[in-house]
Design a protein around this motif. Sequence first.
Motif, short mmCIF file in Angstrom:
data_model
loop_
_atom_site.label_atom_id
_atom_site.label_comp_id
_atom_site.label_asym_id
_atom_site.label_seq_id
_atom_site.Cartn_x
_atom_site.Cartn_y
_atom_site.Cartn_z
N GLY A 166 1.07 -1.17 -0.24
CA GLY A 166 -0.09 0.08 -0.07
C GLY A 166 0.69 1.25 0.05
N SER A 167 1.91 1.27 0.87
CA SER A 167 3.01 2.49 0.89
C SER A 167 3.58 2.60 -0.53
N CYS A 168 3.88 1.41 -1.07
CA CYS A 168 4.55 1.85 -2.33
C CYS A 168 3.41 2.20 -3.40
N ARG A 169 2.36 1.54 -3.44
CA ARG A 169 1.53 1.86 -4.44
C ARG A 169 1.03 3.44 -4.30
N GLU A 170 1.00 4.03 -3.21
CA GLU A 170 0.57 5.23 -2.90
C GLU A 170 1.73 6.38 -3.53
N ALA A 171 2.83 5.78 -3.48
CA ALA A 171 4.03 6.48 -4.08
C ALA A 171 4.25 6.31 -5.68
#
Length: 550
Positions: free
Chosen positions: A334-339
Amino acid sequence: MTDDLLSALNRGDRSTATPAGPGPDDVIVLGGGLAGLFCALKLSPRPVTVLTAAPIGEGASSAWAQGGIAAAVSEGDTAEAHANDTIAVGGGICDEDIVRAMTGEAAERIADLLSYGVPFDKDLEGRLRLSREAAHSQRRVVRVGGDRAGRAIMDAVVATVRNTPSIRVIEGFTGESLIMETGTVSGIVARRNADGRRFSFSARAVVLASGGTGHLYEVTTNPPEACGQGIAMAARAGAVIADAEFVQFHPTAIDIGRDPAPLATEALRGEGSRLINRAGERFMEAAHPLKELAPRDIVARAIHREVAAGRGAFLDTREAVGTAFPERYPTVNGSCREAGIDPVREPIPVRPAAHYHMGGVWTDERGRTSLDGLWAAGEVSSTGAHGANRLASNSLLEAVVFAARIAEDVARVVPAGAAPQWRALPAIDGQADASDTDAATIARLRRTMAEKVGVVRDGAGLRAALSEIAALSAECDGIDCANMIVTARLIAAAAYARLESRGAHCRSDFPHEDTTLARRSRMTLADADAILRDALATQITPAPMLEDAR
């Protein structure tokens, strides 16, 4: 405190039922993370009040832990092996008796968490599913949902606390100082965040469980509440602080410019993910025989070198995890996808970030501090279990083991009974919530700590840091800022005084371990101030490291 005000507190800031009995509770726990809540549960049915700045579980680093909790609970693993791994990583200064007690009680504490409803991952035969992390010789990290252990543990513990009538939770209060009477801690002064009003909370026993120090640094994986307030409160009251120089930097914070920085759990490297630079070179092969599974301090310094040299650092999970990434590591995904990063198809940019403080308020094997009436648990404390470099996933274990020990000790030595009444305090001129006016000062402090008291240090940089910290102390308007300055001063002074590199403490001007310094450090705030004065006056040779008088 008036009856009307106490009623308002209970109505407006309390999360659980008011315990039976007259007056306020005689045990106060400052902090709503795993250590504080676990201690309150272990004290049940004795009435306890938990004071916390954020809603319980929300401002706690415990909830952000991804890997899990280390415990020797599988066939073929032993508490002795777990202890040996912990000691091997600890840089030669672990308190071995403390370590063996901690690992020996791990299985019992896991059973407690299971009884509170923590949904640890299990296999088809009902056995706990375990993962391996850096420097562990076995798979022994008990986890939940791949990378959701901290959140799941805290959700279960919070639910249990809210259903325990003996625990009163008062949220939205920031601890500012300890109340001392005839040399004994007798309560806490705390500020109600909603309106800045201060209150005196008296108690027969105070348990400090206020968390760590990550937000003293510009890049951290910790929530904003982890800014060293508890260490400063204890130090200002005269408590001994141990091992303050040892700050662990997690190697793989996701480098996307967020504050706090999201974390790429160590379990990813345990599954075989590789660290590469921008040219695709696997730089850990030359850094350590264990490569990506080397101790955290070694991995953090290797990544720091790549980033500082402009080559960048990336965690490549494409081969080791591949298309299973979103399902197995949903938080990181999720953190990666948000970025805008797809970890299935591209490497994740990473850099070291302040993550865990091995130092803190010195405690003995029962969690007692050097101040009568005060116990400490969790990251605010320094038990000696971690030495100079914490073994992965031992932090949650230490929190629950010592929280349980504190509860047992308080029950044994502090007679139950109503404490003196809580009361409102007059406002302190210029000392109300000064977060707006202190924002620039705190930003400068965090930048100074990152640049000069960070992954790699040297004497000149530490002298400059101490000078800057001294100057910043005169600029603080609010108590929160002043407390952050105090804790930063302790860390920088201890780092300046240790003339060697050991574990997470790396001095480029003293790049090797000194066998004569293989001991824990202990100091008071007065000691730290003496080191600061010496550093700024001599500009030549630092004061010698204070000996551990334990």
